[in-house]
Motif scaffolding. Structure first.
Motif, PDB file in Angstrom:
ATOM      1  N   ASP A 121       3.143  11.533  13.353  1.00 39.06           N
ATOM      2  CA  ASP A 121       1.819  11.141  12.908  1.00 39.06           C
ATOM      3  C   ASP A 121       1.807   9.637  12.617  1.00 39.06           C
ATOM      4  O   ASP A 121       2.822   9.067  12.197  1.00 39.06           O
ATOM      5  CB  ASP A 121       1.427  11.879  11.624  1.00 39.06           C
ATOM      6  CG  ASP A 121       1.018  13.315  11.883  1.00 39.06           C
ATOM      7  OD1 ASP A 121       1.198  13.793  13.029  1.00 39.06           O
ATOM      8  OD2 ASP A 121       0.526  13.971  10.946  1.00 39.06           O
ATOM      9  N   ASP A 122       0.668   9.017  12.814  1.00 33.93           N
ATOM     10  CA  ASP A 122       0.512   7.613  12.446  1.00 33.93           C
ATOM     11  C   ASP A 122       0.200   7.571  10.953  1.00 33.93           C
ATOM     12  O   ASP A 122      -0.926   7.826  10.530  1.00 33.93           O
ATOM     13  CB  ASP A 122      -0.628   6.982  13.251  1.00 33.93           C
ATOM     14  CG  ASP A 122      -0.695   5.465  13.065  1.00 33.93           C
ATOM     15  OD1 ASP A 122      -0.423   5.004  11.945  1.00 33.93           O
ATOM     16  OD2 ASP A 122      -1.024   4.757  14.033  1.00 33.93           O
ATOM     17  N   ARG A 143      -0.086   5.157   8.814  1.00 31.37           N
ATOM     18  CA  ARG A 143      -1.058   4.160   8.360  1.00 31.37           C
ATOM     19  C   ARG A 143      -2.483   4.639   8.599  1.00 31.37           C
ATOM     20  O   ARG A 143      -3.365   4.447   7.751  1.00 31.37           O
ATOM     21  CB  ARG A 143      -0.809   2.824   9.060  1.00 31.37           C
ATOM     22  CG  ARG A 143       0.497   2.161   8.660  1.00 31.37           C
ATOM     23  CD  ARG A 143       0.734   0.882   9.428  1.00 31.37           C
ATOM     24  NE  ARG A 143      -0.241  -0.128   9.123  1.00 31.37           N
ATOM     25  CZ  ARG A 143      -0.152  -0.967   8.091  1.00 31.37           C
ATOM     26  NH1 ARG A 143       0.879  -0.903   7.271  1.00 31.37           N
ATOM     27  NH2 ARG A 143      -1.073  -1.882   7.874  1.00 31.37           N
ATOM     28  N   VAL A 144      -2.694   5.271   9.716  1.00 28.55           N
ATOM     29  CA  VAL A 144      -4.032   5.787  10.020  1.00 28.55           C
ATOM     30  C   VAL A 144      -4.395   6.922   9.065  1.00 28.55           C
ATOM     31  O   VAL A 144      -5.496   6.956   8.494  1.00 28.55           O
ATOM     32  CB  VAL A 144      -4.105   6.261  11.483  1.00 28.55           C
ATOM     33  CG1 VAL A 144      -5.384   7.066  11.734  1.00 28.55           C
ATOM     34  CG2 VAL A 144      -4.049   5.063  12.425  1.00 28.55           C
ATOM     35  N   ARG A 145      -3.472   7.851   8.857  1.00 30.68           N
ATOM     36  CA  ARG A 145      -3.779   9.005   8.018  1.00 30.68           C
ATOM     37  C   ARG A 145      -3.953   8.612   6.558  1.00 30.68           C
ATOM     38  O   ARG A 145      -4.846   9.113   5.874  1.00 30.68           O
ATOM     39  CB  ARG A 145      -2.703  10.078   8.161  1.00 30.68           C
ATOM     40  CG  ARG A 145      -2.757  10.801   9.516  1.00 30.68           C
ATOM     41  CD  ARG A 145      -2.010  12.125   9.479  1.00 30.68           C
ATOM     42  NE  ARG A 145      -2.620  13.071   8.535  1.00 30.68           N
ATOM     43  CZ  ARG A 145      -2.115  14.271   8.254  1.00 30.68           C
ATOM     44  NH1 ARG A 145      -0.983  14.663   8.835  1.00 30.68           N
ATOM     45  NH2 ARG A 145      -2.717  15.061   7.398  1.00 30.68           N
ATOM     46  N   ARG A 146      -3.119   7.721   6.052  1.00 30.35           N
ATOM     47  CA  ARG A 146      -3.237   7.349   4.634  1.00 30.35           C
ATOM     48  C   ARG A 146      -4.532   6.569   4.380  1.00 30.35           C
ATOM     49  O   ARG A 146      -5.144   6.699   3.321  1.00 30.35           O
ATOM     50  CB  ARG A 146      -2.009   6.567   4.155  1.00 30.35           C
ATOM     51  CG  ARG A 146      -1.913   5.148   4.634  1.00 30.35           C
ATOM     52  CD  ARG A 146      -0.579   4.496   4.302  1.00 30.35           C
ATOM     53  NE  ARG A 146      -0.363   4.356   2.864  1.00 30.35           N
ATOM     54  CZ  ARG A 146      -0.776   3.313   2.165  1.00 30.35           C
ATOM     55  NH1 ARG A 146      -1.458   2.351   2.750  1.00 30.35           N
ATOM     56  NH2 ARG A 146      -0.497   3.237   0.874  1.00 30.35           N
ATOM     57  N   THR A 147      -4.940   5.738   5.342  1.00 29.84           N
ATOM     58  CA  THR A 147      -6.200   5.018   5.179  1.00 29.84           C
ATOM     59  C   THR A 147      -7.357   5.993   5.044  1.00 29.84           C
ATOM     60  O   THR A 147      -8.279   5.782   4.243  1.00 29.84           O
ATOM     61  CB  THR A 147      -6.439   4.063   6.355  1.00 29.84           C
ATOM     62  OG1 THR A 147      -5.375   3.109   6.417  1.00 29.84           O
ATOM     63  CG2 THR A 147      -7.765   3.328   6.212  1.00 29.84           C
ATOM     64  N   PHE A 148      -7.323   7.078   5.793  1.00 30.00           N
ATOM     65  CA  PHE A 148      -8.367   8.093   5.688  1.00 30.00           C
ATOM     66  C   PHE A 148      -8.249   8.870   4.376  1.00 30.00           C
ATOM     67  O   PHE A 148      -9.221   9.015   3.631  1.00 30.00           O
ATOM     68  CB  PHE A 148      -8.273   9.056   6.878  1.00 30.00           C
ATOM     69  CG  PHE A 148      -9.350  10.106   6.875  1.00 30.00           C
ATOM     70  CD1 PHE A 148     -10.663   9.780   7.134  1.00 30.00           C
ATOM     71  CD2 PHE A 148      -9.036  11.435   6.619  1.00 30.00           C
ATOM     72  CE1 PHE A 148     -11.660  10.753   7.125  1.00 30.00           C
ATOM     73  CE2 PHE A 148     -10.015  12.408   6.606  1.00 30.00           C
ATOM     74  CZ  PHE A 148     -11.332  12.072   6.864  1.00 30.00           C
ATOM     75  N   ARG A 189      -9.847   1.794  11.551  1.00 25.66           N
ATOM     76  CA  ARG A 189      -9.318   3.059  11.045  1.00 25.66           C
ATOM     77  C   ARG A 189     -10.390   3.850  10.317  1.00 25.66           C
ATOM     78  O   ARG A 189     -11.208   3.286   9.589  1.00 25.66           O
ATOM     79  CB  ARG A 189      -8.151   2.807  10.093  1.00 25.66           C
ATOM     80  CG  ARG A 189      -6.925   2.221  10.749  1.00 25.66           C
ATOM     81  CD  ARG A 189      -5.826   2.017   9.721  1.00 25.66           C
ATOM     82  NE  ARG A 189      -4.816   1.094  10.221  1.00 25.66           N
ATOM     83  CZ  ARG A 189      -4.089   0.308   9.463  1.00 25.66           C
ATOM     84  NH1 ARG A 189      -4.248   0.319   8.159  1.00 25.66           N
ATOM     85  NH2 ARG A 189      -3.198  -0.493   9.998  1.00 25.66           N
ATOM     86  N   ALA A 190     -10.342   5.158  10.482  1.00 28.99           N
ATOM     87  CA  ALA A 190     -11.298   6.031   9.804  1.00 28.99           C
ATOM     88  C   ALA A 190     -11.026   6.049   8.312  1.00 28.99           C
ATOM     89  O   ALA A 190      -9.876   5.979   7.866  1.00 28.99           O
ATOM     90  CB  ALA A 190     -11.211   7.445  10.376  1.00 28.99           C
ATOM     91  N   THR A 191     -12.086   6.141   7.524  1.00 27.49           N
ATOM     92  CA  THR A 191     -11.981   6.201   6.073  1.00 27.49           C
ATOM     93  C   THR A 191     -12.814   7.391   5.576  1.00 27.49           C
ATOM     94  O   THR A 191     -13.509   8.043   6.337  1.00 27.49           O
ATOM     95  CB  THR A 191     -12.500   4.907   5.424  1.00 27.49           C
ATOM     96  OG1 THR A 191     -13.870   4.714   5.802  1.00 27.49           O
ATOM     97  CG2 THR A 191     -11.688   3.699   5.864  1.00 27.49           C
ATOM     98  N   GLN A 198     -11.545  -3.799  11.048  1.00 27.40           N
ATOM     99  CA  GLN A 198     -10.669  -2.630  10.966  1.00 27.40           C
ATOM    100  C   GLN A 198     -11.369  -1.398  11.519  1.00 27.40           C
ATOM    101  O   GLN A 198     -12.506  -1.084  11.162  1.00 27.40           O
ATOM    102  CB  GLN A 198     -10.261  -2.380   9.516  1.00 27.40           C
ATOM    103  CG  GLN A 198      -9.358  -1.179   9.335  1.00 27.40           C
ATOM    104  CD  GLN A 198      -9.008  -0.968   7.866  1.00 27.40           C
ATOM    105  OE1 GLN A 198      -8.926  -1.913   7.098  1.00 27.40           O
ATOM    106  NE2 GLN A 198      -8.817   0.266   7.490  1.00 27.40           N
TER     107      GLN A 198
END
Length: 278
Positions: free
Chosen positions: A86-87, A89-94, A111-113, A109
């Motif tokens: 899993d990425d 950085r992407v998952r934690r940003t969400f 990335r999904a939030t 940026q």
């Protein structure tokens, strides 16, 4: 070579109850030594656990050898991270945000939030019952620990609720991400017995001496000045202490000699003491 393992620790992947097709989180559990107290073990739930779980578990285990000297009693350490592949950085940003950050427009940026509510619901409805079925936990002595953007989530959860923790420890919190939401949350939490510890490193707003000669020093200095991590954490702690009233306990500590990365090991011992204090 023989791999080194963390004693009395395990991991497993866990998805939300009823979340058909939902991506799981990787859960790490360090079981505390000895017999559980009558009310169950205290517990600290640690975010970004792929990076920090083993260190946190060792800080607990070392401190629990002499609790009268260290202020650290046997405590369950529950880490929440992500499976390999899993990425992160992407998952934690969400997971750690309620919406886009203050710098989204400037940096573009993508990335999904906005996963904050679903993530905290997973902790409360799925993770906590699972861990409680594995060892006795004291529901009145549970803490949430997060660093950086996860620290922002800890502040937001302390003020707006969502996962039923008694204590919240925010290390180097990214107050700048959405300070307005945090300020609005103070009004919602007024009069409640919030227990909040905020820690930040001395060198999080300016370059540390050992960083000044790095090729990217100018860019680092500009970013740190813009985000004002030290001022943001100190000012928010002071505002929270004033606005939440005498029912709340708000602690702030500027940790000398530490920067955004090096602060973590030292902050973990302080987090355990704060979580365990009556």
């Amino acid at each position: 070579m023989n791999p080194v393992t963390v004693p009395d620790a395990e991991w497993f992947d866990l998805a939300p109850e009823g979340g058909e097709g939902a991506r799981p989180w990787r859960i790490f559990l360090a079981r505390p030594p000895g017999e559980a107290p009558a009310a169950g073990f205290p517990a600290v739930f640690v975010l970004d656990a792929n990076a920090g779980f083993a260190t946190f578990a060792e800080v607990m285990r070392r401190g629990a050898v002499r609790p009268a000297a260290t202020g650290i009693a046997p405590t369950a350490i529950v880490g929440i991270g992500y499976p390999e592949g899993d990425d992160h950085r992407v998952r934690r940003t969400f997971d750690y945000t309620a919406g886009p950050g203050a710098e989204a427009a400037r940096t573009g940026q993508a990335r999904a939030t906005g996963g904050r509510d679903a993530f905290l619901a997973f902790i409360e409805r799925t993770l906590k019952p699972r861990i409680a079925g594995m060892l006795p936990l004291d529901p009145a002595r549970q803490a949430l620990f997060g660093h950086s953007l996860a620290g922002w989530l800890v502040l937001d959860a302390a003020l707006r609720g969502g996962a039923g923790f008694r204590s919240h420890v925010a290390v180097s919190p990214s107050v700048w991400w959405d300070e307005a939401r945090l300020v609005d949350g103070l009004a919602l939490a007024r009069g409640r017995p919030v227990r909040l510890s905020i820690l930040v490193g001395e060198w999080e707003q300016a370059l540390a001496p050992w960083q000044a000669s790095r090729p990217e020093a100018a860019e680092m200095a500009a970013r740190r000045a813009r985000r004002a991590m030290v001022d943001g954490a100190r000012d928010f702690a002071a505002r929270a202490a004033h606005e939440l009233g005498p029912q709340a306990r708000v602690a702030f500590e500027l940790m000398a000699g530490e920067d955004h990365a090096s602060i973590l090991p030292a902050a973990m011992a302080r987090a355990l003491r704060f979580a365990l204090a009556e």
